[in-house]
Motif scaffolding. Structure first.
Motif, PDB file in Angstrom:
ATOM      1  N   SER A 135      -2.804  -0.762  -9.926  1.00 11.07           N
ATOM      2  CA  SER A 135      -2.267  -1.979  -9.332  1.00 11.07           C
ATOM      3  C   SER A 135      -2.529  -3.174 -10.239  1.00 11.07           C
ATOM      4  CB  SER A 135      -2.908  -2.231  -7.960  1.00 11.07           C
ATOM      5  OG  SER A 135      -2.503  -3.474  -7.437  1.00 11.07           O
ATOM      6  N   ASP A 183       0.821  -1.205   0.000  1.00 13.40           N
ATOM      7  CA  ASP A 183       0.000   0.000   0.000  1.00 13.40           C
ATOM      8  C   ASP A 183       0.861   1.263   0.000  1.00 13.40           C
ATOM      9  OD1 ASP A 183      -2.426  -1.246  -0.074  1.00 13.40           O
ATOM     10  OD2 ASP A 183      -2.588  -1.403   2.104  1.00 13.40           O
ATOM     11  N   GLU A 188       3.187  -8.403  -7.587  1.00 19.32           N
ATOM     12  CA  GLU A 188       2.327  -7.227  -7.619  1.00 19.32           C
ATOM     13  C   GLU A 188       3.163  -5.988  -7.903  1.00 19.32           C
ATOM     14  OE1 GLU A 188      -1.021  -4.764  -5.028  1.00 19.32           O
ATOM     15  OE2 GLU A 188       0.203  -6.286  -4.037  1.00 19.32           O
ATOM     16  N   LYS A 226      -1.836  -7.507 -10.141  1.00 17.12           N
ATOM     17  CA  LYS A 226      -1.388  -8.691  -9.407  1.00 17.12           C
ATOM     18  C   LYS A 226      -1.354  -9.892 -10.344  1.00 17.12           C
ATOM     19  CE  LYS A 226      -3.085  -7.619  -4.746  1.00 17.12           C
ATOM     20  NZ  LYS A 226      -3.939  -8.126  -3.634  1.00 17.12           N
ATOM     21  N   LYS A 283       2.586  -1.671  -8.168  1.00 11.84           N
ATOM     22  CA  LYS A 283       1.686  -0.553  -7.927  1.00 11.84           C
ATOM     23  C   LYS A 283       2.348   0.741  -8.379  1.00 11.84           C
ATOM     24  CE  LYS A 283      -1.355  -1.942  -4.140  1.00 11.84           C
ATOM     25  NZ  LYS A 283      -1.794  -1.632  -2.762  1.00 11.84           N
ATOM     26  N   ASP A 323       7.071  -2.628  -6.286  1.00 11.03           N
ATOM     27  CA  ASP A 323       6.638  -3.976  -6.637  1.00 11.03           C
ATOM     28  C   ASP A 323       7.233  -4.970  -5.641  1.00 11.03           C
ATOM     29  OD1 ASP A 323       9.284  -3.949  -7.402  1.00 11.03           O
ATOM     30  OD2 ASP A 323       8.980  -5.047  -9.262  1.00 11.03           O
TER      31      ASP A 323
END
Length: 326
Positions: A53, A43, A283, A55, A285, A216
């Motif tokens: 985002s 976050d 992930e 994933k 972001k 990430d």
């Protein structure tokens, strides 16, 4: 006549046990694995930015395995203990090494004296129990590396013939792990660009000159972490007196493999899981700031100053002239 009321109780614990052939390491004292730790969470601070985002999940079949078996031997003397355990291990390894593509290693664990209690005989007093040396206990672990998972049953049959039953754990390995990580990164990059384009169209804006931040992370879950246990049994409800003695039987514990579900991911590589696999999560972001950048102010350092002389002449002053050195 008292009535018996039976209820079906299924107790599903939140504890994870170990790999495909899970072994006995967590049977009595299950290790706790928090389910929340199996999902990436990177976050950004909540500040009104647009966050893009993506994933990804990849299921990777292992191409190598290592099984660990524990061997315990007791005896009256050190010589006896060493000879007995070496005989059991040697006979087992001689048969195991005949299998194709198998490597073995024997790990020394502990070598300690063992004790027992001896009663001290007295005519008129209570018996006294004294702890006395009873021999020695030697522990070793057998590590077996193999590539065909079906061979594990053959190893168990060979080892059990020499009274070796304790399968501690099975570890999983893959030579394609780094290649899969790079593939996931490329897929995530394309999806991030696609999402940014979609947001620009929805907002009627462009983020080309906007301030951006990116982060990430990867998580790798191996089967040793992904087994759960539960107890399923029929329980009876009786109206018993307080003084009644109730003897309960030990309930059977069942284990099953519980992988990370693919429902929360933007893309999944090899989505179908038949056997326990290595699972890689990725992930990325990106935070995009929508604040308008302030225009740069004009530089005030390059100004011209004009002096009007008493005669009415205009004279330009040079403000960049260096100060005299004293």
């Amino acid at each position: 006549m008292k009535k018996l009321f039976f209820t079906f109780l299924t107790v599903l614990s939140s504890s994870f046990i170990i790999g495909q052939a899970s072994g006995n390491v967590n049977y009595k004292n299950p290790q706790s694995y928090n389910n929340d730790n199996n999902t990436i969470d990177t976050d950004f601070p909540s500040n009104g930015d647009i966050v893009v985002s993506v994933k990804g999940l990849a299921n990777i079949k292992a191409d190598a395995y290592t099984a660990i078996f524990s061997v315990t031997q007791t005896g009256k003397t050190t010589k006896e203990v060493n000879e007995l355990i070496d005989q059991r291990i040697t006979q087992s390894l001689n048969a195991i090494k005949l299998k194709k593509g198998v490597e073995t290693f024997v790990d020394m664990i502990s070598f300690v004296p063992a004790y027992e209690y001896e009663a001290e005989k007295k005519l008129f007093n209570r018996k006294t129990y004294n702890e006395v040396p009873a021999g020695f206990e030697l522990k070793k672990n057998i590590h077996i590396k193999f590539s065909d998972p079906n061979q594990l049953n053959e190893f168990i049959a060979i080892l059990s013939n020499n009274e070796i039953y304790d399968l501690v754990r099975v570890d999983y390995f893959s030579n394609t792990l780094e290649t899969v990580k790079r593939e996931m990164m490329l897929k995530a990059k394309l999806l991030v660009q696609e999402k940014i384009k979609n947001y620009q169209e929805l907002l009627g804006e462009t983020f080309i000159n906007a301030e951006k931040r990116i982060t990430d992370d990867y998580i790798v879950n191996v089967p040793v972490e992904m087994y759960k246990s539960y107890e399923a049994y029929n329980g009876s409800s009786l109206n018993l007196k307080k003084a009644a003695n109730v003897n309960q039987l030990s309930k059977s514990v069942t284990l099953y493999y519980q992988p990370v579900f693919n429902k929360e991911f933007d893309f999944v590589i090899n989505p179908t899981v038949l056997e326990p696999v290595i699972q890689v999560q990725y992930e990325v972001k990106m935070a995009i700031s929508r604040e308008k950048k302030q225009p740069l102010k004009a530089d005030k350092t390059d100004k011209e100053f004009i002096l009007i002389t008493p005669n009415g002449d205009l004279k330009t002053l040079n403000t960049n002239t260096a100060k005299p050195v004293h």
